[in-house]
Design a protein around this motif. Structure first.
Motif, mmCIF file in Angstrom:
data_model
loop_
_atom_site.group_PDB
_atom_site.id
_atom_site.type_symbol
_atom_site.label_atom_id
_atom_site.label_comp_id
_atom_site.label_asym_id
_atom_site.label_seq_id
_atom_site.Cartn_x
_atom_site.Cartn_y
_atom_site.Cartn_z
ATOM 1 N N ALA A 128 0.543 -1.447 1.981
ATOM 2 C CA ALA A 128 0.711 -1.481 3.445
ATOM 3 C C ALA A 128 -0.272 -0.524 4.094
ATOM 4 N N ARG A 134 -5.660 -1.039 10.434
ATOM 5 C CA ARG A 134 -5.942 -2.321 9.783
ATOM 6 C C ARG A 134 -7.324 -2.842 10.156
ATOM 7 N N GLY A 139 -6.966 -1.649 3.115
ATOM 8 C CA GLY A 139 -6.249 -2.491 2.156
ATOM 9 C C GLY A 139 -7.133 -2.814 0.956
ATOM 10 N N THR A 162 5.113 -11.909 -2.249
ATOM 11 C CA THR A 162 4.789 -11.668 -0.846
ATOM 12 C C THR A 162 5.406 -12.795 -0.027
ATOM 13 N N ASN A 166 3.088 -14.648 4.949
ATOM 14 C CA ASN A 166 2.205 -13.483 5.083
ATOM 15 C C ASN A 166 0.769 -13.859 4.701
ATOM 16 N N GLY A 169 -1.821 -10.944 3.938
ATOM 17 C CA GLY A 169 -1.555 -10.377 2.613
ATOM 18 C C GLY A 169 -2.067 -11.311 1.522
#
Ligand SMILES: CC(C)(COP(=O)(O)OP(=O)(O)OC[C@H]1O[C@@H](n2cnc3c(N)ncnc32)[C@H](O)[C@@H]1OP(=O)(O)O)[C@@H](O)C(=O)NCCC(=O)NCCS
Length: 202
Positions: A128, A134, A139, A162, A166, A169
Motif C-alpha cells: 500500500a 501514489r 509501489g 487482491t 482492484n 493493483g
C-alpha cells in the motif's frame, strides 16, 4: 487525505503542494499540469525521478502500518488490526518506503517458517502507498524489494489475493510477472471476491 473540511478538495491539494515543495517532494499530478485520473486505470505520463528509499520496517512503524492499512483496506475488513498484528507477531516481513523525508508506503511478505519448508510458497500479504504518494514509483520500488527478499529466502512461488475490482493493483502485479489463477468467492471479511495471482520465481 480527506477532500472536505475547510480547505475543500482543491484547497487541500494546494496545501499539500506547498508542503511538498517545502519538503522537496514532487507536486501532485493535477497541479503539475496533468489531468486527474478519471477511473482506476488512468494511464499516467512518465513520472519524473522521485527520491525513494526502502528500508526494513521497525517496531516504531507499527502506527504507520496501522494508519495506512485503514486508508487502503478498511472496506475489505479489519486490516488496520490484522496487518500490524502480522508484522508484530513475525508472520509478516515488512518494508517501508520513504519518499523525500516522509514515510510513503509499505509492503509485507509472509515469512516461511524454516529453511526446509517445501514447497517454498510465500504470500504477498499487502502492499500500500499513501494516497498523496501514489503514481511516483513507490509501489514499483516496494515490489522490487519484495521480489529481491523472496529470492533471498529461496521462495519458489509468490502468491497473493487482491480484490477483483482492484485494477491498479492488478496492473502492478502483472507488470512484475504475476498471473491470475482463479477467483476466491467472498474471500474478504466484508464479502468481496478476491482474484488469486501467482508468480513463479527463479
Ligand atoms: C496499487 C498501489 C500500491 C500502486 O502504488 P503506486 O506507488 O501508485 O504505483 P507506481 O507509481 O509505482 O506504479 C507502478 C505500476 O503500478 C501500476 N499502476 C499503479 N497505479 C495505476 C493506475 N492508477 N492505473 C493503472 N496502473 C497503475 C502500473 O503498472 C505502474 O507501472 P507504470 O507506471 O509503468 O504504468 C497503490 O495504488 C495503492 O496503495 N493502492 C491501495 C492499496 C492496494 O490496492 N494494494 C494492492 C492490493 S494488496
Amino acid at each position: 487525505m480527506g477532500n472536505g473540511g475547510r480547505f475543500g478538495k482543491y484547497g487541500e491539494q494546494k496545501r499539500m503542494d506547498r508542503l511538498r515543495q517545502a519538503r522537496n517532494l514532487p507536486l501532485s499530478r493535477t497541479t503539475a499540469g496533468e489531468h486527474p485520473p478519471s477511473d482506476g486505470l488512468h494511464r499516467r505520463k512518465p513520472r519524473r525521478k522521485a527520491r525513494i528509499a526502502i528500508r526494513p520496517a521497525e517496531l516504531s512503524d507499527e502506527a504507520f502500518i496501522r494508519s495506512l492499512s485503514r486508508k487502503a483496506f478498511q472496506q475489505y475488513g479489519p486490516y488496520e488490526d490484522l496487518l500490524p498484528n502480522w508484522f508484530l507477531s513475525g508472520i509478516g516481513i515488512a518494508f517501508v518506503a520513504v519518499l523525500g523525508k516522509r514515510t510513503a508506503g509499505y509492503a509485507m511478505l509472509e515469512r516461511i517458517p524454516n529453511l526446509y519448508t517445501c514447497p517454498r510458497v510465500s504470500e504477498l500479504l499487502a502492499i500500500a502507498v499513501e494516497p498523496w504518494a501514489r503514481n511516483w514509483g513507490v509501489g514499483e520500488r516496494l515490489m522490487e524489494e519484495i521480489i529481491r527478499k523472496a529470492n533471498l529466502l529461496l521462495v519458489e512461488r509468490l502468491v497473493l489475493h487482491t480484490a477483483v475490482d482492484n485494477l491498479p493493483g492488478q496492473a502492478l502485479f502483472r507488470k512484475h510477472g504475476f498471473v491470475a489463477n482463479g477467483v476466491e468467492k467472498e474471500f474478504y471479511p466484508e464479502g468481496q471476491d478476491a482474484l488469486m495471482m501467482q508468480k513463479e520465481m527463479g
